[in-house]
Scaffold this motif. Structure first.
Motif, PDB file in Angstrom:
ATOM      1  N   LEU A   1       0.810  -1.219   0.000  1.00 58.95           N
ATOM      2  CA  LEU A   1       0.000   0.000   0.000  1.00 58.95           C
ATOM      3  C   LEU A   1       0.843   1.269   0.000  1.00 58.95           C
ATOM      4  CD1 LEU A   1      -2.760  -0.957   2.615  1.00 58.95           C
ATOM      5  CD2 LEU A   1      -2.704  -1.404   0.162  1.00 58.95           C
ATOM      6  N   ALA A   2       2.118   1.152   0.235  1.00 62.81           N
ATOM      7  CA  ALA A   2       2.974   2.333   0.352  1.00 62.81           C
ATOM      8  C   ALA A   2       3.142   3.030  -1.000  1.00 62.81           C
ATOM      9  CB  ALA A   2       4.337   1.936   0.897  1.00 62.81           C
ATOM     10  N   CYS A   3       3.148   4.356  -0.965  1.00 64.45           N
ATOM     11  CA  CYS A   3       3.274   5.154  -2.193  1.00 64.45           C
ATOM     12  C   CYS A   3       4.738   5.454  -2.487  1.00 64.45           C
ATOM     13  CB  CYS A   3       2.493   6.452  -2.043  1.00 64.45           C
ATOM     14  SG  CYS A   3       0.746   6.216  -1.664  1.00 64.45           S
ATOM     15  N   THR A   4       5.536   4.425  -2.555  1.00 67.37           N
ATOM     16  CA  THR A   4       6.958   4.564  -2.842  1.00 67.37           C
ATOM     17  C   THR A   4       7.515   3.206  -3.231  1.00 67.37           C
ATOM     18  OG1 THR A   4       9.079   5.362  -1.982  1.00 67.37           O
ATOM     19  CG2 THR A   4       7.697   4.108  -0.470  1.00 67.37           C
ATOM     20  N   ASP A   5       8.738   3.202  -3.716  1.00 65.90           N
ATOM     21  CA  ASP A   5       9.411   1.957  -4.039  1.00 65.90           C
ATOM     22  C   ASP A   5       9.777   1.244  -2.738  1.00 65.90           C
ATOM     23  OD1 ASP A   5      10.774  -0.115  -5.153  1.00 65.90           O
ATOM     24  OD2 ASP A   5      12.513   1.070  -5.801  1.00 65.90           O
ATOM     25  N   THR A   6       9.305   0.023  -2.583  1.00 64.52           N
ATOM     26  CA  THR A   6       9.473  -0.681  -1.296  1.00 64.52           C
ATOM     27  C   THR A   6      10.475  -1.838  -1.380  1.00 64.52           C
ATOM     28  OG1 THR A   6       7.578  -2.135  -1.802  1.00 64.52           O
ATOM     29  CG2 THR A   6       7.130  -0.111  -0.562  1.00 64.52           C
ATOM     30  N   HIS A   7      11.273  -1.896  -2.431  1.00 61.18           N
ATOM     31  CA  HIS A   7      12.212  -3.012  -2.554  1.00 61.18           C
ATOM     32  C   HIS A   7      13.231  -3.021  -1.403  1.00 61.18           C
ATOM     33  CE1 HIS A   7      10.657  -3.070  -6.713  1.00 61.18           C
ATOM     34  NE2 HIS A   7      10.983  -4.353  -6.674  1.00 61.18           N
ATOM     35  N   VAL A   8      13.700  -1.833  -1.034  1.00 60.28           N
ATOM     36  CA  VAL A   8      14.666  -1.743   0.063  1.00 60.28           C
ATOM     37  C   VAL A   8      14.010  -2.165   1.374  1.00 60.28           C
ATOM     38  CG1 VAL A   8      16.124  -0.186   1.415  1.00 60.28           C
ATOM     39  CG2 VAL A   8      15.996   0.056  -1.080  1.00 60.28           C
ATOM     40  N   PHE A   9      12.772  -1.719   1.590  1.00 60.72           N
ATOM     41  CA  PHE A   9      12.052  -2.092   2.809  1.00 60.72           C
ATOM     42  C   PHE A   9      11.770  -3.588   2.841  1.00 60.72           C
ATOM     43  CE2 PHE A   9      11.092   2.442   2.467  1.00 60.72           C
ATOM     44  CZ  PHE A   9      11.296   2.858   3.780  1.00 60.72           C
ATOM     45  N   GLY A  10      11.461  -4.146   1.662  1.00 65.72           N
ATOM     46  CA  GLY A  10      11.229  -5.588   1.590  1.00 65.72           C
ATOM     47  C   GLY A  10      12.467  -6.371   1.962  1.00 65.72           C
ATOM     48  N   PHE A  11      13.616  -5.892   1.526  1.00 65.74           N
ATOM     49  CA  PHE A  11      14.865  -6.552   1.887  1.00 65.74           C
ATOM     50  C   PHE A  11      15.124  -6.422   3.381  1.00 65.74           C
ATOM     51  CE2 PHE A  11      19.468  -6.417   2.638  1.00 65.74           C
ATOM     52  CZ  PHE A  11      19.830  -7.647   2.123  1.00 65.74           C
ATOM     53  N   PHE A  12      14.764  -5.272   3.949  1.00 69.54           N
ATOM     54  CA  PHE A  12      14.942  -5.086   5.390  1.00 69.54           C
ATOM     55  C   PHE A  12      14.082  -6.064   6.178  1.00 69.54           C
ATOM     56  CE2 PHE A  12      13.058  -3.265   9.214  1.00 69.54           C
ATOM     57  CZ  PHE A  12      14.192  -3.178  10.023  1.00 69.54           C
ATOM     58  N   VAL A  13      12.829  -6.241   5.760  1.00 72.23           N
ATOM     59  CA  VAL A  13      11.942  -7.197   6.431  1.00 72.23           C
ATOM     60  C   VAL A  13      12.538  -8.599   6.353  1.00 72.23           C
ATOM     61  CG1 VAL A  13       9.671  -8.297   6.379  1.00 72.23           C
ATOM     62  CG2 VAL A  13       9.868  -5.831   6.045  1.00 72.23           C
ATOM     63  N   LEU A  14      13.042  -8.936   5.168  1.00 70.38           N
ATOM     64  CA  LEU A  14      13.673 -10.252   4.989  1.00 70.38           C
ATOM     65  C   LEU A  14      14.866 -10.419   5.921  1.00 70.38           C
ATOM     66  CD1 LEU A  14      13.845 -12.898   3.342  1.00 70.38           C
ATOM     67  CD2 LEU A  14      15.290 -11.674   1.707  1.00 70.38           C
ATOM     68  N   ALA A  15      15.650  -9.342   6.083  1.00 71.40           N
ATOM     69  CA  ALA A  15      16.834  -9.416   6.934  1.00 71.40           C
ATOM     70  C   ALA A  15      16.463  -9.448   8.409  1.00 71.40           C
ATOM     71  CB  ALA A  15      17.748  -8.224   6.644  1.00 71.40           C
ATOM     72  N   ASN A  16      15.508  -8.613   8.807  1.00 65.88           N
ATOM     73  CA  ASN A  16      15.170  -8.485  10.229  1.00 65.88           C
ATOM     74  C   ASN A  16      14.314  -9.632  10.739  1.00 65.88           C
ATOM     75  OD1 ASN A  16      15.206  -7.188  12.748  1.00 65.88           O
ATOM     76  ND2 ASN A  16      13.273  -6.155  12.330  1.00 65.88           N
ATOM     77  N   SER A  17      13.478 -10.194   9.893  1.00 66.38           N
ATOM     78  CA  SER A  17      12.606 -11.286  10.322  1.00 66.38           C
ATOM     79  C   SER A  17      13.002 -12.626   9.703  1.00 66.38           C
ATOM     80  CB  SER A  17      11.148 -10.967   9.964  1.00 66.38           C
ATOM     81  OG  SER A  17      10.683  -9.844  10.680  1.00 66.38           O
ATOM     82  N   GLY A  18      13.192 -12.617   8.382  1.00 71.45           N
ATOM     83  CA  GLY A  18      13.462 -13.872   7.685  1.00 71.45           C
ATOM     84  C   GLY A  18      14.785 -14.504   8.057  1.00 71.45           C
ATOM     85  N   PHE A  19      15.875 -13.732   7.960  1.00 70.15           N
ATOM     86  CA  PHE A  19      17.199 -14.289   8.244  1.00 70.15           C
ATOM     87  C   PHE A  19      17.334 -14.672   9.718  1.00 70.15           C
ATOM     88  CE2 PHE A  19      19.223 -11.840   4.473  1.00 70.15           C
ATOM     89  CZ  PHE A  19      18.747 -12.823   3.621  1.00 70.15           C
ATOM     90  N   ILE A  20      16.730 -13.878  10.597  1.00 74.99           N
ATOM     91  CA  ILE A  20      16.762 -14.205  12.026  1.00 74.99           C
ATOM     92  C   ILE A  20      16.067 -15.542  12.264  1.00 74.99           C
ATOM     93  CG2 ILE A  20      15.882 -13.527  14.293  1.00 74.99           C
ATOM     94  CD1 ILE A  20      16.423 -10.647  13.540  1.00 74.99           C
ATOM     95  N   CYS A  21      14.924 -15.739  11.619  1.00 72.51           N
ATOM     96  CA  CYS A  21      14.201 -17.014  11.753  1.00 72.51           C
ATOM     97  C   CYS A  21      15.051 -18.181  11.262  1.00 72.51           C
ATOM     98  CB  CYS A  21      12.884 -16.957  10.977  1.00 72.51           C
ATOM     99  SG  CYS A  21      11.580 -15.998  11.767  1.00 72.51           S
TER     100      CYS A  21
END
Length: 324
Positions: free
Chosen positions: A199-219
């Protein structure tokens, strides 16, 4: 208290930079009959989750024998986190099942993300601590009491609270940077990171990578560590007696079941690019509703100590009720 005030102040400031004041959930289904069934199922599940987990907390807290064991102390802590985690997600789902239009305020959405990741982050650490406790108990039994002392147990529980908070606050601060200027329909029943990125009105690829790093890689890292820990424990059982092996396998089996039940859905959710899959909602139900519900059963169904303590608690409750 100051942290909560600062968090609320940050929400107010960031909302002023967004045109969106509320979000609309599509929920699990738009069919009224399905929603009624969902209401009953989730209400009963939530009640059973609270009763089951709080019963474990009360049982262990009221038993001096169980409370003196680090394993049961951490089990009570895990049950408390499960009750809190379920409360952060399920009541909103239950209420929304009664309405055709399901909305949540901007602040409510951010708060739900914060609370969900806070308790989930703390639970991940507690599961790791429980694996370490079993490793010490079975691989270094002669040093168990000196290693797993009350001071270390208190520090580990403090680390769980702190780790959960840091994980959640970092997550929410990045989400608050996203501008929401138009779309507000979330194809989900809960506020979470990937649905909001859409829903964000911006390019979210960087944020998506952050989510992957902060949640995915930790898991991935913690799940791999837990599997390695329990693998080491099971390998060490070859020198134990048959009775010791049976008891150890029963305890470790329960722990491994809870770890798999919690981590596998989380890995499916966060270890991937930010995109929508048709089974996302079902996977989310698995670790937000079913896991907190099943954990008490998994830990108690084959545990004689906990079952006997529960019987004693119920006996005392019945005596008090009959006396009145």
């Amino acid at each position: 208290m100051l942290i909560l005030v600062a968090f609320g102040f940050s929400l107010e400031i960031m909302q002023n930079h967004s045109f969106v004041t509320e979000f609309v959930f599509l929920g699990l289904s738009q069919n009224p009959n399905v929603q009624k069934i969902a209401f009953v199922i989730f209400l009963l599940s939530y009640m059973a989750t609270l009763v089951g987990n709080l019963l474990i907390v009360v049982t262990i807290s009221s038993s001096s024998v169980l409370l003196s064991s680090p394993m049961y102390l951490f089990l009570a802590f895990l049950s408390l986190l499960d009750a809190c985690y379920s409360t952060a997600i399920t009541p909103k789902l239950i209420v929304d099942s009664l309405y055709e239009r399901k909305t949540i305020s901007f602040a409510g959405c951010m708060t739900q993300i914060f609370a969900g990741h806070f308790f989930a982050g703390a639970e991940v650490i507690v599961l790791t601590v429980m694996a370490y406790d079993r490793y010490v108990a079975m691989c270094k039994p002669l040093h168990y009491s000196s290693i797993m002392n009350w001071r270390l147990c208190g520090i580990l529980m403090g680390v769980a609270w702190t780790g959960g908070f840091l994980h959640s606050i970092i997550q929410i601060l990045f989400v608050l940077q996203l501008p929401f200027c138009g779309p507000k329909v979330i194809d989900h029943f809960v506020c979470d990171l990937y649905p909001l990125l859409e829903l964000a009105c911006t390019d979210t690829h960087v944020f998506g990578f952050f989510v992957l790093a902060n949640s995915g890689f930790i898991c991935i890292i913690i799940f791999s560590f837990l599997l390695a820990s329990y693998g080491t424990i099971l390998f060490s059982l070859r020198v134990h007696s048959n009775e010791g092996k049976r008891k150890a396998l029963s305890t470790c089996g329960s722990h491994i079941a809870v770890v798999v039940l919690f981590f596998v859905p989380c890995l499916i959710t966060y270890v991937r690019p930010p995109s929508t899959f048709s089974f996302d909602k079902m996977v989310t139900i698995f670790y937000t509703v079913l896991a907190p519900l099943l954990n008490p059963l998994i830990y108690t169904i084959r545990n004689k100590e906990v079952k006997n303590a529960m019987i004693n608690v119920w006996s005392r409750i019945m005596v008090v009720c009959n006396a009145r």
